[in-house]
Each structure stands twice: as structure tokens, then as C-alpha cells.
Scaffold this active site. Structure first.
Site, mmCIF file in Angstrom:
data_model
loop_
_atom_site.group_PDB
_atom_site.id
_atom_site.type_symbol
_atom_site.label_atom_id
_atom_site.label_comp_id
_atom_site.label_asym_id
_atom_site.label_seq_id
_atom_site.Cartn_x
_atom_site.Cartn_y
_atom_site.Cartn_z
ATOM 1 N N ASP A 41 43.867 71.064 100.012
ATOM 2 C CA ASP A 41 42.584 71.279 99.348
ATOM 3 C C ASP A 41 41.509 70.339 99.917
ATOM 4 O OD1 ASP A 41 41.341 72.604 96.915
ATOM 5 O OD2 ASP A 41 41.010 70.507 96.354
ATOM 6 N N GLU A 92 42.125 73.695 103.957
ATOM 7 C CA GLU A 92 40.912 74.299 103.409
ATOM 8 C C GLU A 92 39.750 73.413 103.848
ATOM 9 O OE1 GLU A 92 38.465 75.261 99.355
ATOM 10 O OE2 GLU A 92 39.401 73.347 99.772
HETATM 11 C C1 GLC Z 1 38.883 73.678 96.523
HETATM 12 C C2 GLC Z 1 39.545 74.664 95.602
HETATM 13 C C3 GLC Z 1 38.633 74.887 94.442
HETATM 14 C C4 GLC Z 1 38.434 73.571 93.733
HETATM 15 C C5 GLC Z 1 37.916 72.504 94.678
HETATM 16 C C6 GLC Z 1 38.047 71.127 94.094
HETATM 17 O O1 GLC Z 1 37.694 74.168 97.063
HETATM 18 O O2 GLC Z 1 39.869 75.835 96.289
HETATM 19 O O3 GLC Z 1 39.137 75.849 93.561
HETATM 20 O O4 GLC Z 1 37.519 73.730 92.685
HETATM 21 O O5 GLC Z 1 38.664 72.484 95.866
HETATM 22 O O6 GLC Z 1 39.383 70.730 94.063
#
Ligand code: GLC
Length: 543
Positions: free
Chosen positions: A203, A265
């Protein structure tokens, strides 16, 4: 290429645990629910599932606020339930990826509670970014950074210090300069690797390291960050230091048997910048959000595909492809607007509504295009049913912190997180034995239920099953894309390429286009009476 590197062409299905299947009837999905529905994934023909967080959490950001990285939240079950899920997945030949949230903890995490109690100057505060404020009495935040969810990225505590949170106030950012923080996450990796997971989705992978001194930055947060001509890289994103963290993790993953993997991500552009996350000794994959955000025109889609492939080539990595996830408007709704219409803040009842039929037609065409591309593809639960966004969710039930933090200006992401329909005639469409679901489901979702689509020729689910079968049979995930010399590859109307023995054509224009002679293996919609390819349709041909 080693056949063992399963992730190089894998189709990975994202399970959002809150909304997949509810075994205990409390209205929220759980691990036992996921286990009970694994055969759906087998039927689809995916290789792996990735589960969004199920760890103990106060759920202020739907579990992306983790209070304990080594356990299961009682709402979702127990570690024993997790082990059973793992065993059931392995039995079915499915790989399992779990979510790792290293940028921030929950404010309920023992470390943050300790930091609050220990006070200014303590080692416990050093694990996060605590600072004194500006102004006569320190009443102004240490800098102008904004939270991704809206409002300032700083919150003041009782003793007058401020702490940094790039997301919700309940998600304090960790200080990754501290070896102890690194050591903690290395243990967390081992904890789940020892339980048999095949990989991690990381994440906010571009956020861990902040520029030294936290220099001021007052610009609003944008979803994809890039060092523009006149702007330097924002001090909170895509700092060089993140890469050392992933190198150390890769060494850990590689010390385990089997091909364990990481997918980042990282909302980073351009593609060359993203490629730095997938260098040979770092992550295995990074999500391709540039592709997800590409407008529905032939020129934009061609450009997104080409630049994505070119971006990873120098580092020898594979591309990934994704159209939907738990943070964006589902593609069946997103594509129901004219190109250029932004759905970024979500959709509410008084916003312009998508054209549902057009959205679904384009979504099916987009999916067939995506599944023909070389590399690994990600699916988001429900898209195989053609499920749209819930675009008329009452504001009163919204749970995404974006809604409150933006002062009720940005609707947020609840519309793509509604529990999915399994059985047309059951309470909560078979989501669980109870009548309710944590977010209300629309009254007209019976038509998307899995039991209405299973085995039905022409249904969206049947299209996914057939596409995944043909993708595997033709080795598309490990293939190579070559553009054809068809005239419309220069024109605004179509995307047309070969991947091995399969030719793929998508029509983005307003009129049908002729198909070359050859067997149509699969099409995302009916062909025209004269055999032409209608607008917003993709065909796979042996031609
Ligand atoms: C990422 C996740 C999202 C979350 C954010 C903070 O972007 O996919 O859902 O709110 O991180 O952890």
C-alpha cells in the site's frame, strides 16, 4: 523465462473482504465467507487472489488503518480461519496475496498510543513524524502539506505537538528513517510468508520516505504524482530512499521457497519513473494506474499501452493492467460518461449519472482488450458480473473518510465497495445469511447476480470465463504485442494488434468497422449483421 515465475502472466482477483461474502451474518464479509466462495474464482479461471486488509483495525479507513499487523480482526475471523483459507486456496491451485500497509499505522496501534503517552522528545515519538508547530504558540502546522483525503496533513495533540498523516487523522505516518520501523516490517513479512502467502500488495509504496526536513509543499494532492517541468518531485512521494526498502524486502522474499512476489501501489508517472519500482532487485510488479486512467479513445489507449510496455522494457519487468479496484469508480460506470468526464471524487445521487448500457458495453470491450495484453492483469470483485458503481448511495451511509474530511465535497469510494450479488433471490443477494449489508445494495442488482450469469451464453461472467480460458490456451500473458499496419492504427478509430496467433481489435469509433477474414474467437458484444465490429466492441480473432 522460468515457467516458475507464475506472476509474470497471472490474472489476480482482488477480494475486498468487507464486501465479498459474509459467513456469520453480521453484514460484513469475512474470511470464512471468502473460503466458501473460492470455487467461484476457480470457475473464472484466475491464478491468484489478493485480499485487502483483514487485520485488527478500528476501520476508520476500511482496514487500511492497521492496529496489529500480525493478527486477524475479529470482524473477519481468526488466524485459524486464515490458515483454513490458505489451505483451501492451495488445494484449488490458487495463490494468495495479502495487503501490507507500511506507510502508516492506525492511531490505535500500540506504537502510536505509546508515542502519545510518552510525550515530546521521546523515542516513541520518533517512530512517527512529530513536530512543533509555527506561530506564537505553535498553533500553526509545521508545513502546508495536505492530506490525500482532504484538509491538512497534520493534527495537533494535547501537549501541543503535531503529527503527520498523509491520509486520515487516524493514520499517522511512520518514520522510515528509523531502523526499528524497518525491522518491524521485516518481521511482519516473515510472519505472513511463514503462513504460506505467495506475495504482498504494498500500500502507498511511493510514500514511505519523506524528503529530509519535510520542506513545505502547499499544492493540493493529486492522484498520480510526477516531476513536471516546473515542479520538483513532491517531498512526500516517490523519494529515492523508498527503493532501498524494497531491495531489503526482496531479499527476504527470495530467501523463501517458491516464487513469492510483491506488487506496489505507487501512483507515480511517467512510466519510466514507475519502472524504478520494478528493477530486478526490487518489486516484481507495480500497478499500472496510467493505463487505468487512460480515456476511452483509440489514441489514448494506444498511447497508454505503448508507453506502459516501453516503460518496463529497460528494466526487464513485466507490465500489469488494471481497470477497477476499491479506490476508483468501477469501469462499467466510469466508461458510461463521455471521455474527459472525471469521476475521480466518486458519484452521488445529485451528480450526472452514467449511461449504464454504454458503460457496460465499453467495460466489456475494455476488459477483453486488457486480458489480451502481455503481462499480468488484476480484476476487482464483481467486475466479472458487469457490476456498476452504486451511484445513488445515500450520503448518510457513506463511510469513506474522504466524505467527511473534504467537508462533504468529495463523495469518495463507497460506491465501488458495496457487497456483491451472488444469488438473485436471496436476502442481500446471497452476500450473507443476514438481511443486511454494511453498505446498502441497490434494489435492482438481482440482474447482476452470479447465479443469473453462470453458464449463460453472452453474460459478462461467461465472457470472463471464456477470455481467461483463451488467454491461457494462447499464452497471451507471456506473448508479445505487435501493432498491425492497419490504417486505423494511425487514425482515431481503432486499436489493432497481434499477440502471437491472436489478433485483437477494439472499435472506439461511432460506426462499425470491417473485420479481417478469420475465425472470431471471442467478442465483447454481438457483431453487426454484415460481420463488422460495432462501436465500443473488442474482438479476438485467429487471423
Ligand atoms: C491506498 C489504499 C486506499 C487507502 C490508502 C491509505 O491507496 O488502496 O484504499 O485509503 O492507501 O492506506
Amino acid at each position: 523465462m522460468s515457467p516458475l515465475l507464475w506472476w509474470r502472466d497471472a490474472v489476480i482477483y482482488q477480494v475486498y473482504p468487507r464486501s465479498f461474502a459474509d459467513a456469520d451474518g453480521d453484514g460484513m464479509g469475512d474470511l470464512r465467507g471468502i473460503t466458501s466462495r473460492l470455487d467461484h474464482l476457480v470457475e473464472l479461471g484466475v491464478d491468484a487472489l489478493w485480499m485487502s486488509p483483514f487485520y485488527p483495525s478500528p476501520q476508520h479507513d476500511a482496514g487500511y488503518d492497521v492496529a496489529d499487523y500480525r493478527d486477524v480482526d475479529p470482524r473477519f475471523g481468526t488466524l485459524a480461519d486464515f490458515d483454513k483459507l490458505m489451505a483451501a486456496a492451495k488445494e484449488r491451485g490458487l495463490r494468495v496475496i495479502v495487503d501490507l500497509v507500511p506507510n502508516h499505522t492506525s492511531s490505535d496501534h500500540a506504537w502510536f498510543q505509546e508515542a502519545l503517552a510518552a510525550g515530546p522528545g521521546s523515542h516513541a515519538r520518533d517512530r512517527y513524524h512529530f513536530r512543533k508547530g509555527f506561530g506564537v504558540d505553535g498553533e500553526l502546522p509545521p508545513n502546508g502539506w495536505q492530506s490525500v483525503f482532504g484538509g491538512p496533513a497534520w493534527t495537533r495533540v494535547a501537549d501541543g505537538e503535531w503529527y503527520l498523516h498523509l491520509f486520515d487523522t487516524s493514520q499517522p505516518d511512520l518514520n522510515w528513517d528509523l531502523p526499528e520501523v524497518r525491522a518491524m516490517f521485516e518481521d511482519v513479512l516473515r510472519f505472513w510468508l511463514d503462513r504460506g502467502v505467495d506475495g504482498f500488495r504494498v500500500d502507498v509504496a511511493h510514500g514511505l520516505i519523506k524528503e529530509t526536513g519535510l520542506p513545505d509543499w502547499t499544492a493540493a494532492q493529486v492522484p498520480i504524482t510526477s516531476p513536471g517541468a516546473e515542479h520538483r518531485t513532491p517531498p512526500m512521494w516517490d523519494q529515492d530512499g523508498v527503493h532501498e526498502v524494497y531491495r531489503s524486502w526482496r531479499r527476504i522474499l527470495d530467501s523463501y521457497p517458491g516464487d513469492r512476489m510483491m506488487v506496489g501501489e505507487a501512483w507515480v508517472a511517467p512510466a519510466e519513473r514507475l519502472a524504478r519500482y520494478v528493477r530486478p532487485d526490487e518489486m516484481n510488479q507495480a500497478f499500472n494506474f496510467n493505463y487505468l486512467m487512460a480515456p476511452w479513445t483509440a489514441a489514448d489507449q494506444r498511447e497508454a499501452i505503448e508507453s506502459s510496455l516501453a516503460g518496463v522494457e529497460p528494466v526487464g519487468a513485466i507490465c500489469t493492467w488494471v481497470l477497477s479496484n476499491h479506490d476508483v469508480v468501477r469501469h462499467a460506470s466510469r466508461l458510461g460518461f463521455p471521455p474527459g468526464h472525471s469521476t475521480q471524487g466518486g458519484i452521488g445521487v445529485d451528480d450526472p449519472q452514467p449511461d449504464e448500457a454504454l458503460g457496460l458495453r465499453r467495460a466489456r470491450a475494455a476488459t477483453l482488450l486488457m486480458l489480451s495484453l502481455p503481462g499480468s492483469a488484476y480484476l476487482y470483485q464483481g467486475e466479472e458480473l458487469g457490476l456498476p458503481e452504486h451511484t445513488t448511495l445515500p450520503d448518510a451511509v457513506r463511510q469513506d473518510p474522504t466524505w467527511t474530511r473534504s467537508g462533504h465535497e468529495v463523495r469518495g469510494r463507497d460506491g465501488c465497495r458495496v457487497p456483491i450479488p451472488w444469488e438473485a433471490d436471496a436476502p442481500s443477494y446471497g452476500f450473507g445469511p443476514g438481511a443486511g449489508a454494511w453498505l446498502p445494495q441497490p434494489a435492482d442488482w438481482a440482474r447482476f447476480a452470479a447465479d443469473r450469469e453462470r453458464g449463460v451464453p453472452g453474460s459478462t461472467m461467461s465472457m470472463y470465463v471464456e477470455a481467461l480460458r483463451l488467454r491461457r490456451a494462447n499464452g497471451l500473458g507471456r506473448g508479445t504485442l505487435t501493432w498491425t499496419d492497419a490504417a486505423w492504427n494511425e487514425a482515431p478509430d481503432a486499436v489493432d494488434f497481434r499477440n502471437g496467433a491472436v489478433r485483437v481489435i477494439t472499435n472506439f469509433g461511432a460506426a462499425p468497422i470491417p473485420l479481417p477474414p478469420g475465425e472470431v474467437l471471442l467478442a465483447s458484444g454481438d457483431l453487426a449483421a454484415d460481420g463488422g465490429l460495432p462501436p465500443d466492441t473488442t474482438a479476438w480473432l485467429r487471423a
